[in-house]
Design an enzyme around this catalytic site. Sequence first.
Site, short mmCIF file in Angstrom:
data_model
loop_
_atom_site.label_atom_id
_atom_site.label_comp_id
_atom_site.label_asym_id
_atom_site.label_seq_id
_atom_site.Cartn_x
_atom_site.Cartn_y
_atom_site.Cartn_z
N GLU A 187 13.72 25.69 49.69
CA GLU A 187 12.94 26.50 50.62
C GLU A 187 12.50 25.67 51.81
OE1 GLU A 187 10.04 29.25 49.00
OE2 GLU A 187 8.71 28.96 50.72
N ASP B 133 12.60 30.36 39.13
CA ASP B 133 11.96 30.76 40.39
C ASP B 133 10.84 29.77 40.72
OD1 ASP B 133 11.42 32.47 42.56
OD2 ASP B 133 9.98 33.65 41.40
N SER C 247 9.80 32.43 36.25
CA SER C 247 8.88 31.55 36.98
C SER C 247 8.24 30.57 36.00
CB SER C 247 7.79 32.37 37.67
OG SER C 247 6.91 32.91 36.69
N ALA D 232 10.02 39.94 48.95
CA ALA D 232 10.79 41.06 49.49
C ALA D 232 10.41 42.42 48.89
CB ALA D 232 12.27 40.80 49.28
N ASP E 278 11.08 24.22 44.86
CA ASP E 278 10.22 24.63 45.97
C ASP E 278 9.35 23.45 46.39
OD1 ASP E 278 8.53 25.69 47.78
OD2 ASP E 278 7.77 27.31 46.50
N ILE F 77 12.30 40.16 44.12
CA ILE F 77 11.37 41.30 43.96
C ILE F 77 10.60 41.15 42.65
CG2 ILE F 77 11.23 43.81 43.65
CD1 ILE F 77 13.93 43.92 45.30
N ASP F 78 9.31 41.00 42.76
CA ASP F 78 8.45 40.92 41.58
C ASP F 78 7.30 41.94 41.69
OD1 ASP F 78 7.24 40.16 39.24
OD2 ASP F 78 6.33 38.36 40.05
#
Length: 316
Positions: free
Chosen positions: A133, A81, A48, A212, A103, A255-256
């Site tokens: 997105e 990300d 990220s 998620a 994004d 998944i973070d």
Amino acid sequence: MIVTTADLFELAYGKYAIGAYNINNMEQALGLFQGSIDAQAPIIIQVSRGARQYAGVKMIEAIIRAAEQIYPEAVFAVHLDHGDEATCYDCIDSGFYSSVMIDASHSPFPENVATTRRVVERAHAKGLSVEAELGMLGGVEEDIKVDEKHAMLTDPDEAESFVEQSGCDSLAVAIGTSHGAYKFRGKQGLHLNRLAEIQARLPGFPLVMHGASSVPQAEVARVNAAGGKLDASASGVPEEDFAEAVKLGVTKVNIDTDGRLVWYRVHRESMQDEPGLIDFRKPGKTFVQAYADFIVHKSEVLGCAGKLAEVRAALS
Ligand code: G3H
Ligand code: 13P
Ligand code: ZN
């Protein structure tokens, strides 16, 4: 072996999802790679903007390159990300990343299309793929009206025209999830019907599930028992829903938060159980093993455990 995200998606679509895990430090990288080998699963490593600032761009790349040498059997993609346009270009030009996420979902539709299109052109010229997105990821509270709730989800017609106009390679869709530990309360959950409608408009096109994490109650309870103050009523994506989501086109699962919960559980318990300890390597080592075990479990629920040999054979 670093591979392209597009290649991983082609092998996985409709059969299993690939876990995309955020890393910020050496311990997460060691646990992630160890877990991927233990599970025999391909993985996507996510970086990220926050991680790039925290560890530094050079350090993140060096950590991943070192892990690649320690675990030569691993097959993975490296993905930016939640990028903004400038960070996407930085990653595209670096020659290190497999794919980027632009994004621009907060912008109006035409602007989101235009920004994504620009990034796609730069990325494709260098062989990278682009995740975009559409929709509003975020807490869909129980007390808001059904119409409003549905307005926040990704619109299937818009999704089809967005992909066509922007040329993106995968799409993060809003189907009720949100980032962080507090996703659902009471009867909230995934909107799998909406996902089915999106897939009907975009057959064969890889969809991405953000937000998620499953926020396991047992993990939250252990963090709290060791001094944490997380809201114990919060919950995440039920792991049994992943198999259905895969059939409906979800190919990448982000998944973070669940990994952060593992970190807090291990470190809080260590500090509680051994208050006299002055050696951060002890909880560090415990975390690496716990994170590896966590990756094995996630790979099993996503269906990508055991796929490493066939993925390697297909992409070598
Ligand atoms: O969706 C965001 C990821 O959980 C990364 O979080 O931006 O705090 O690194 P971060
Ligand atoms: P979680 O907060 O549910 O782990 O989501 C992470 C994510 O979407 C990263 O892009
Ligand atoms: Zn996300």
